[in-house]
Design an enzyme around this catalytic site. Structure first.
Site, PDB file in Angstrom:
ATOM      1  N   HIS A  44      13.743  30.201  60.579  1.00 20.76           N
ATOM      2  CA  HIS A  44      13.173  30.245  62.017  1.00 20.76           C
ATOM      3  C   HIS A  44      12.441  28.863  61.921  1.00 20.76           C
ATOM      4  CE1 HIS A  44      11.718  31.602  65.825  1.00 20.76           C
ATOM      5  NE2 HIS A  44      10.650  30.889  65.439  1.00 20.76           N
ATOM      6  N   CYS A  45      12.951  27.958  62.857  1.00 19.96           N
ATOM      7  CA  CYS A  45      12.340  26.729  62.727  1.00 19.96           C
ATOM      8  C   CYS A  45      11.359  26.605  63.860  1.00 19.96           C
ATOM      9  CB  CYS A  45      13.539  25.748  63.052  1.00 19.96           C
ATOM     10  SG  CYS A  45      12.838  24.042  63.385  1.00 19.96           S
ATOM     11  N   VAL A  46      10.172  26.268  63.379  1.00 13.40           N
ATOM     12  CA  VAL A  46       8.661  25.910  64.322  1.00 13.40           C
ATOM     13  C   VAL A  46       9.136  24.849  65.229  1.00 13.40           C
ATOM     14  CG1 VAL A  46       7.423  27.375  62.819  1.00 13.40           C
ATOM     15  CG2 VAL A  46       7.342  25.049  62.600  1.00 13.40           C
TER      16      VAL A  46
END
Ligand SMILES: [Zn+2]
Ligand SMILES: [Zn+2]
Length: 258
Positions: A44-46
């Site tokens: 999950h890329c912030v």
């Protein structure tokens, strides 16, 4: 379910996502932030506030490459612009010495640094953005190169952490591999619903056993000797990665997933 076969190492058939209430496909993972199961979950890329997975990993790689190139170009551009200013100032000072002598020639490190600080102050928009680009370009490049490495290894960020768990179990001497022509006792459920047939170029009959106490399966009644069929695994290199088709085919799978 039709994208990837279960490798029976990182992914076991028949496991259900309790939130989505369906069978977890191989290479998928539930993301608690996005609140969905994501196919070929990477992470999950912030920064993009979204998961990176099967359908956008190619865009993610292109983003990392363009970001790295643009940051490098930005740092280079601001270097040349400020360097030009420094050269102009130096040429003004070196009236008696015309020619193409570089402004930094003969300067000590502290003087050289002082000149750059002067240049940064001359135009802080160029200097500030240049510094930002210079300092963040290595991060973008390392992230890009790490993802190229993952493609080369035929894995994902999510799977690489699962592989390191296996590595630890191996180091503790808990992992056994079935060596033989007949299938072992831990044969996969070849149930059509939990494990539908997948058109995948390589097949693996690999079976692993993770022991709780370090003893191989089926030897509990033996005199403590190791069964001829279960061999201890000494390193990750002895375990086959079903998802590694070789660099170019892995890259192909990133851009044109099955
Ligand atoms: Zn889920
Ligand atoms: Zn997510």
């Amino acid at each position: 379910m039709n994208s990837y076969p279960y490798d029976h190492v990182l992914y076991q058939p028949g496991q259900v996502c309790r939130t989505c209430n369906f069978l977890k496909p191989a290479r998928s993972k539930h993301c608690s932030i996005c609140n969905v199961c994501v196919a070929k979950h990477d992470h999950h890329c912030v920064w993009i506030m979204n998961c990176v997975g099967q359908n956008n990993i190619s865009h993610f790689l292109c983003m990392l490459l363009s970001l790295s190139l643009l940051l490098t170009y930005g740092a280079y551009l601001s270097y040349t612009l400020l360097s030009k200013q420094l050269q102009q100032r130096a040429t003004g000072h070196l009236d008696r010495e015309p020619g193409n002598r570089h402004w930094g020639t003969g300067l000590s490190w502290s003087h050289y640094a002082a000149h750059w600080i002067w240049a940064l102050g001359q135009d802080f928009r160029i200097g500030g953005i240049g510094l930002l680009a210079l300092l963040t370009a290595p991060l973008a490049w390392s992230m890009f190169l790490y993802h190229i490495y993952l493609v080369w290894a035929g894995t994902t960020t999510n799977e690489s952490s699962k592989w390191s768990e296996w590595k630890e179990y191996i180091e503790e001497g808990l992992v056994y591999k079935w060596v033989g022509t007949t299938t072992g006792v831990f044969a996969g459920s070849k149930d059509a619903e939990t494990e539908p047939p997948v058109d995948w170029p390589i097949h693996s009959a690999q079976q692993l056993f993770r022991s709780e106490d370090g003893r191989p399966p089926g030897t509990l009644t033996d005199s403590g000797g190791i069964s001829a069929s279960w061999k201890p695994v000494r390193g990750l290199y002895e375990i086959e990665n079903l998802y590694d088709l070789g660099f170019w085919d892995n890259l192909d799978d990133v851009f044109w997933p099955t």
